[in-house]
Scaffold this motif. Structure first.
Motif, PDB file in Angstrom:
ATOM      1  N   UNK A   1      55.573  28.571  25.123  1.00  0.00           N
ATOM      2  CA  UNK A   1      56.933  28.602  24.586  1.00  0.00           C
ATOM      3  C   UNK A   1      57.511  27.191  24.603  1.00  0.00           C
ATOM      4  N   UNK A   2      58.384  26.885  23.629  1.00  0.00           N
ATOM      5  CA  UNK A   2      59.024  25.573  23.587  1.00  0.00           C
ATOM      6  C   UNK A   2      60.268  25.541  24.457  1.00  0.00           C
ATOM      7  N   UNK A   3      60.638  26.663  25.023  1.00  0.00           N
ATOM      8  CA  UNK A   3      61.816  26.788  25.872  1.00  0.00           C
ATOM      9  C   UNK A   3      61.358  26.786  27.329  1.00  0.00           C
ATOM     10  N   UNK A   4      62.039  26.013  28.167  1.00  0.00           N
ATOM     11  CA  UNK A   4      61.760  26.042  29.604  1.00  0.00           C
ATOM     12  C   UNK A   4      62.611  27.143  30.228  1.00  0.00           C
ATOM     13  N   UNK A   5      62.061  27.848  31.197  1.00  0.00           N
ATOM     14  CA  UNK A   5      62.797  28.993  31.727  1.00  0.00           C
ATOM     15  C   UNK A   5      62.646  29.134  33.230  1.00  0.00           C
TER      16      UNK A   5
ATOM     17  N   UNK B   1      63.506  22.581  20.565  1.00  0.00           N
ATOM     18  CA  UNK B   1      63.057  23.926  20.942  1.00  0.00           C
ATOM     19  C   UNK B   1      63.572  24.980  19.975  1.00  0.00           C
ATOM     20  N   UNK B   2      62.806  26.046  19.856  1.00  0.00           N
ATOM     21  CA  UNK B   2      63.155  27.204  19.027  1.00  0.00           C
ATOM     22  C   UNK B   2      62.708  28.459  19.762  1.00  0.00           C
ATOM     23  N   UNK B   3      63.186  29.599  19.280  1.00  0.00           N
ATOM     24  CA  UNK B   3      62.719  30.887  19.798  1.00  0.00           C
ATOM     25  C   UNK B   3      62.575  31.808  18.595  1.00  0.00           C
ATOM     26  N   UNK B   4      61.355  32.239  18.312  1.00  0.00           N
ATOM     27  CA  UNK B   4      61.107  33.094  17.163  1.00  0.00           C
ATOM     28  C   UNK B   4      61.787  34.444  17.290  1.00  0.00           C
ATOM     29  N   UNK B   5      61.877  35.148  16.165  1.00  0.00           N
ATOM     30  CA  UNK B   5      62.477  36.480  16.163  1.00  0.00           C
ATOM     31  C   UNK B   5      61.729  37.395  17.128  1.00  0.00           C
TER      32      UNK B   5
ATOM     33  N   UNK C   1      66.241  42.482  16.376  1.00  0.00           N
ATOM     34  CA  UNK C   1      65.473  41.249  16.407  1.00  0.00           C
ATOM     35  C   UNK C   1      66.450  40.085  16.343  1.00  0.00           C
ATOM     36  N   UNK C   2      66.151  39.040  17.097  1.00  0.00           N
ATOM     37  CA  UNK C   2      67.010  37.863  17.138  1.00  0.00           C
ATOM     38  C   UNK C   2      66.179  36.652  17.555  1.00  0.00           C
ATOM     39  N   UNK C   3      66.702  35.469  17.283  1.00  0.00           N
ATOM     40  CA  UNK C   3      66.002  34.246  17.659  1.00  0.00           C
ATOM     41  C   UNK C   3      66.872  33.026  17.437  1.00  0.00           C
ATOM     42  N   UNK C   4      66.356  31.889  17.839  1.00  0.00           N
ATOM     43  CA  UNK C   4      67.051  30.608  17.689  1.00  0.00           C
ATOM     44  C   UNK C   4      66.227  29.736  16.754  1.00  0.00           C
ATOM     45  N   UNK C   5      66.818  29.410  15.585  1.00  0.00           N
ATOM     46  CA  UNK C   5      66.112  28.607  14.585  1.00  0.00           C
ATOM     47  C   UNK C   5      66.164  27.114  14.861  1.00  0.00           C
ATOM     48  N   UNK C   6      67.275  26.653  15.449  1.00  0.00           N
ATOM     49  CA  UNK C   6      67.370  25.235  15.740  1.00  0.00           C
ATOM     50  C   UNK C   6      68.530  24.954  16.670  1.00  0.00           C
ATOM     51  N   UNK C   7      68.460  23.778  17.295  1.00  0.00           N
ATOM     52  CA  UNK C   7      69.516  23.266  18.165  1.00  0.00           C
ATOM     53  C   UNK C   7      70.199  22.125  17.419  1.00  0.00           C
ATOM     54  N   UNK C   8      71.521  22.016  17.581  1.00  0.00           N
ATOM     55  CA  UNK C   8      72.286  20.925  16.980  1.00  0.00           C
ATOM     56  C   UNK C   8      72.659  19.938  18.090  1.00  0.00           C
ATOM     57  N   UNK C   9      71.819  18.903  18.316  1.00  0.00           N
ATOM     58  CA  UNK C   9      72.076  17.964  19.414  1.00  0.00           C
ATOM     59  C   UNK C   9      73.424  17.249  19.238  1.00  0.00           C
ATOM     60  N   UNK C  10      74.067  16.993  20.359  1.00  0.00           N
ATOM     61  CA  UNK C  10      75.313  16.238  20.344  1.00  0.00           C
ATOM     62  C   UNK C  10      76.545  17.040  19.971  1.00  0.00           C
TER      63      UNK C  10
END
Length: 158
Positions: free
Chosen positions: A3-7, A69-73, A129-138
């Protein structure tokens, strides 16, 4: 696939995954063997305020998303108590959050979640179903460096 997310977790149970055991909840950290720390009182109070569920959460999954980082559906379905909602708290940078229906083929829509937003997956939406497509830094000054923290409170057992 890693996973690209640390947990990490807090609560009497923590959600973990690995090649040998797959997705599961367990009472101890998989590397240290020590119990997870308690869920902070402020999060328990939030659960009581928004969940409309008579029992406390047993797990709080803490995900850190760096700017890439992202999180798929996916569905949150590793719990046995589906009557309890999943309460999600966003902290730090905004993300593009996508939600669909209870079937992977259902249409999706996306919107931004900001620091402090609380999203409750309950009732008919518990298994969407849900997920995170992208982060908006700053987009937040909450964290010293760019990134997003997501806390998900869950009741695992009936």
């Amino acid at each position: 696939k890693p996973m690209s997310v640390r947990m990490t977790n807090c609560g009497s149970l923590g959600w973990v995954t690995d090649k040998d055991g797959g997705y599961r909840y367990q009472p101890t950290h998989p590397e240290t063997g020590r119990p997870w720390p308690a869920i902070p009182e402020a999060l328990l109070a939030l659960w009581n305020a928004v969940s409309s569920f008579g029992k406390p959460p047993e797990a709080c999954l803490v995900n850190f998303y760096d700017p890439d980082a992202k999180m798929g559906l996916h569905q949150d379905r590793d719990e046995t108590e589906f009557a309890a909602p999943v309460v999600s708290v966003s902290l730090g940078d905004q993300c593009l959050f996508r939600v669909g229906g209870v079937s992977r083929s259902d249409p999706t829509r996306s919107f931004r979640l900001s620091s402090g937003d609380v999203f409750v997956f309950g009732g008919e939406s518990r298994l969407i179903f849900h997920g995170v497509d992208r982060i908006y830094p700053g987009t937040s000054t909450l964290l010293k460096n760019a990134g997003r923290i997501n806390l998900t409170l869950r009741r695992v057992n009936p």
